[in-house]
Design a protein around this motif. Structure first.
Motif, PDB file in Angstrom:
ATOM      1  N   PHE A   1       0.845  -1.186   0.000  1.00 28.74           N
ATOM      2  CA  PHE A   1       0.000   0.000   0.000  1.00 28.74           C
ATOM      3  C   PHE A   1       0.884   1.240   0.000  1.00 28.74           C
ATOM      4  O   PHE A   1       1.986   1.232   0.543  1.00 28.74           O
ATOM      5  N   ILE A   2       0.384   2.292  -0.626  1.00 29.54           N
ATOM      6  CA  ILE A   2       1.042   3.597  -0.590  1.00 29.54           C
ATOM      7  C   ILE A   2       0.161   4.515   0.233  1.00 29.54           C
ATOM      8  O   ILE A   2      -1.056   4.579   0.017  1.00 29.54           O
ATOM      9  N   ILE A   3       0.752   5.197   1.199  1.00 30.21           N
ATOM     10  CA  ILE A   3      -0.028   6.031   2.112  1.00 30.21           C
ATOM     11  C   ILE A   3       0.489   7.469   2.101  1.00 30.21           C
ATOM     12  O   ILE A   3       1.632   7.735   1.760  1.00 30.21           O
TER      13      ILE A   3
ATOM     14  N   VAL B   1      -8.286   2.955  -4.782  1.00 31.84           N
ATOM     15  CA  VAL B   1      -8.036   4.144  -3.976  1.00 31.84           C
ATOM     16  C   VAL B   1      -8.979   4.128  -2.777  1.00 31.84           C
ATOM     17  O   VAL B   1     -10.184   3.962  -2.936  1.00 31.84           O
ATOM     18  N   PHE B   2      -8.436   4.291  -1.591  1.00 30.53           N
ATOM     19  CA  PHE B   2      -9.245   4.354  -0.369  1.00 30.53           C
ATOM     20  C   PHE B   2      -9.174   5.767   0.199  1.00 30.53           C
ATOM     21  O   PHE B   2      -8.083   6.289   0.457  1.00 30.53           O
ATOM     22  N   LEU B   3     -10.343   6.396   0.396  1.00 31.37           N
ATOM     23  CA  LEU B   3     -10.422   7.708   1.017  1.00 31.37           C
ATOM     24  C   LEU B   3     -11.162   7.600   2.346  1.00 31.37           C
ATOM     25  O   LEU B   3     -12.108   6.818   2.477  1.00 31.37           O
ATOM     26  N   GLN B   4     -10.730   8.394   3.297  1.00 34.30           N
ATOM     27  CA  GLN B   4     -11.364   8.366   4.615  1.00 34.30           C
ATOM     28  C   GLN B   4     -12.732   9.019   4.572  1.00 34.30           C
ATOM     29  O   GLN B   4     -12.918  10.081   3.974  1.00 34.30           O
ATOM     30  N   ASN B   5     -13.679   8.384   5.207  1.00 33.90           N
ATOM     31  CA  ASN B   5     -15.040   8.909   5.288  1.00 33.90           C
ATOM     32  C   ASN B   5     -15.036  10.285   5.965  1.00 33.90           C
ATOM     33  O   ASN B   5     -14.417  10.465   7.012  1.00 33.90           O
TER      34      ASN B   5
ATOM     35  N   SER C   1     -12.935   3.987  -3.011  1.00 31.64           N
ATOM     36  CA  SER C   1     -13.749   3.497  -1.902  1.00 31.64           C
ATOM     37  C   SER C   1     -13.634   4.457  -0.723  1.00 31.64           C
ATOM     38  O   SER C   1     -12.531   4.774  -0.284  1.00 31.64           O
ATOM     39  N   VAL C   2     -14.768   4.928  -0.232  1.00 37.98           N
ATOM     40  CA  VAL C   2     -14.805   5.787   0.949  1.00 37.98           C
ATOM     41  C   VAL C   2     -15.040   4.890   2.162  1.00 37.98           C
ATOM     42  O   VAL C   2     -16.052   4.201   2.249  1.00 37.98           O
ATOM     43  N   VAL C   3     -14.078   4.876   3.070  1.00 39.38           N
ATOM     44  CA  VAL C   3     -14.099   3.915   4.181  1.00 39.38           C
ATOM     45  C   VAL C   3     -13.839   4.624   5.508  1.00 39.38           C
ATOM     46  O   VAL C   3     -13.313   5.742   5.530  1.00 39.38           O
ATOM     47  N   PRO C   4     -14.179   3.990   6.632  1.00 36.29           N
ATOM     48  CA  PRO C   4     -13.902   4.585   7.946  1.00 36.29           C
ATOM     49  C   PRO C   4     -12.396   4.696   8.195  1.00 36.29           C
ATOM     50  O   PRO C   4     -11.599   3.960   7.616  1.00 36.29           O
ATOM     51  N   LYS C   5     -12.027   5.595   9.085  1.00 34.70           N
ATOM     52  CA  LYS C   5     -10.620   5.794   9.435  1.00 34.70           C
ATOM     53  C   LYS C   5      -9.989   4.501   9.934  1.00 34.70           C
ATOM     54  O   LYS C   5      -8.814   4.216   9.653  1.00 34.70           O
ATOM     55  N   GLN C   6     -10.774   3.690  10.660  1.00 36.24           N
ATOM     56  CA  GLN C   6     -10.242   2.439  11.199  1.00 36.24           C
ATOM     57  C   GLN C   6      -9.744   1.510  10.096  1.00 36.24           C
ATOM     58  O   GLN C   6      -8.765   0.789  10.272  1.00 36.24           O
ATOM     59  N   LYS C   7     -10.415   1.533   8.947  1.00 40.49           N
ATOM     60  CA  LYS C   7     -10.001   0.716   7.810  1.00 40.49           C
ATOM     61  C   LYS C   7      -8.639   1.172   7.291  1.00 40.49           C
ATOM     62  O   LYS C   7      -7.752   0.344   7.004  1.00 40.49           O
ATOM     63  N   LEU C   8      -8.452   2.476   7.172  1.00 37.32           N
ATOM     64  CA  LEU C   8      -7.175   3.007   6.701  1.00 37.32           C
ATOM     65  C   LEU C   8      -6.068   2.765   7.721  1.00 37.32           C
ATOM     66  O   LEU C   8      -4.922   2.502   7.341  1.00 37.32           O
ATOM     67  N   ASP C   9      -6.419   2.859   9.008  1.00 40.88           N
ATOM     68  CA  ASP C   9      -5.438   2.555  10.054  1.00 40.88           C
ATOM     69  C   ASP C   9      -4.933   1.121   9.909  1.00 40.88           C
ATOM     70  O   ASP C   9      -3.739   0.841  10.057  1.00 40.88           O
ATOM     71  N   LEU C  10      -5.857   0.224   9.606  1.00 44.07           N
ATOM     72  CA  LEU C  10      -5.508  -1.192   9.446  1.00 44.07           C
ATOM     73  C   LEU C  10      -4.627  -1.391   8.213  1.00 44.07           C
ATOM     74  O   LEU C  10      -3.598  -2.082   8.269  1.00 44.07           O
ATOM     75  N   LEU C  11      -5.023  -0.788   7.089  1.00 45.50           N
ATOM     76  CA  LEU C  11      -4.256  -0.947   5.848  1.00 45.50           C
ATOM     77  C   LEU C  11      -2.857  -0.351   5.952  1.00 45.50           C
ATOM     78  O   LEU C  11      -1.911  -0.867   5.358  1.00 45.50           O
ATOM     79  N   SER C  12      -2.734   0.735   6.710  1.00 45.99           N
ATOM     80  CA  SER C  12      -1.451   1.440   6.807  1.00 45.99           C
ATOM     81  C   SER C  12      -0.627   1.029   8.016  1.00 45.99           C
ATOM     82  O   SER C  12       0.420   1.614   8.276  1.00 45.99           O
TER      83      SER C  12
ATOM     84  N   GLY D   1      -5.556  10.216   5.565  1.00 51.95           N
ATOM     85  CA  GLY D   1      -6.889  10.028   5.001  1.00 51.95           C
ATOM     86  C   GLY D   1      -6.935   9.399   3.631  1.00 51.95           C
ATOM     87  O   GLY D   1      -8.001   9.366   3.001  1.00 51.95           O
ATOM     88  N   VAL D   2      -5.796   8.891   3.141  1.00 55.70           N
ATOM     89  CA  VAL D   2      -5.800   8.295   1.799  1.00 55.70           C
ATOM     90  C   VAL D   2      -4.773   7.161   1.717  1.00 55.70           C
ATOM     91  O   VAL D   2      -3.665   7.262   2.237  1.00 55.70           O
ATOM     92  N   VAL D   3      -5.184   6.059   1.081  1.00 49.09           N
ATOM     93  CA  VAL D   3      -4.334   4.888   0.895  1.00 49.09           C
ATOM     94  C   VAL D   3      -4.567   4.335  -0.502  1.00 49.09           C
ATOM     95  O   VAL D   3      -5.699   4.277  -0.981  1.00 49.09           O
TER      96      VAL D   3
END
Length: 251
Positions: free
Chosen positions: A9-11, A29-33, A57-68, A75-77
């Motif tokens: 992943f690129i953060i 692309v994942f963006l924070q809700n 994909s607009v996802v909760p912050k917890q999802k991005l925390d997990l991916l990163s 706010g973006v991954v």
């Protein structure tokens, strides 16, 4: 080009923009809700993603925390395909395209991803045509490396080789002079890096391995007056890369 054997992943906003502008294959692309889409960097990310017809994909912050892995993703991954490592031929071609003598960096078992990212960032700034790293006992291109490089991995080709000693011999056969770092050597400020050159930077704790050291044409020393007689690998690399830059672009 050669692929690594794992996805990543690129953060972070700047690295993500650089990746979207580059040629690396991107999956999603994942963006924070709730993120403000009218902010300049976010609007640029959305624009570039749409141009590439990527899924956003607009996802909760917890999802991005997990991916990163709980790093500062801003706010973006990006979910990306394995990093496209260059070949030795690619970096020679890169130097040719820049119409200058090859200027390479060889990293001997750098293990800290932050060091690698910082080194690649400075390599981009100082005109290095390619960075060479080993496949084993060293860090590869990861999300941490990508973020620390601030997008420079999209501009500086990185070659991953099985054997650094054989690689050094190949470079020498193709007219490249190899310079290493050691406590006993020529003051790096006297080094003239105008010709085809490669700098070897050793491991953070052990330095350059003994067998590799035997294949170096000349050792360079960074003089120090403090009690600590060693420098962080990225700092040492930066000093030598900019000495090379100064040789090639004198005032």
């Amino acid at each position: 080009m050669k692929n690594s054997d794992q996805s990543d992943f690129i953060i972070g906003r700047h690295p993500v923009v650089s990746a979207l502008r580059g040629k690396q294959e991107i999956n999603k692309v994942f963006l924070q809700n709730g993120i403000k889409k009218d902010e300049k960097s976010i609007s640029e990310i959305i624009k570039l993603a749409k141009q590439k017809r990527l899924v956003i994909s607009v996802v909760p912050k917890q999802k991005l925390d997990l991916l990163s892995d709980n790093q500062n993703h801003q706010g973006v991954v990006l979910s990306v395909s394995p990093y496209n490592y260059a070949s030795l031929e690619d970096i020679f071609e890169n130097a040719k395209n820049q119409e200058e003598a090859p200027f390479f960096l060889i990293l001997d078992n750098i293990e800290d991803p932050h060091n690698l990212g910082s080194i690649i960032r400075t390599a981009d700034a100082s005109g290095v045509n390619g960075v060479i790293i080993p496949k084993h006992r060293a860090v590869g291109i990861t999300s941490t490396v990508a973020k620390t490089s601030a997008g420079a991995i999209e501009r500086v080709p990185v070659v991953r080789v099985t054997n650094l000693i054989n690689t050094v011999k190949y470079l020498k056969e193709n007219g490249v002079w190899i310079f290493g770092t050691d406590m006993n050597g020529t003051d790096y400020r006297k080094w003239d890096g105008k010709g085809a050159s490669a700098i070897v930077i050793g491991n953070e704790g052990k330095g350059i391995s003994p067998l590799l050291k035997k294949n170096v044409d000349q050792m360079l020393t960074i003089p120090m007056v403090g009690e600590l007689q060693s420098l962080n690998a990225s700092v040492a690399a930066s000093l030598l890369m900019y000495q090379g830059y100064s040789s090639r672009h004198p005032l």
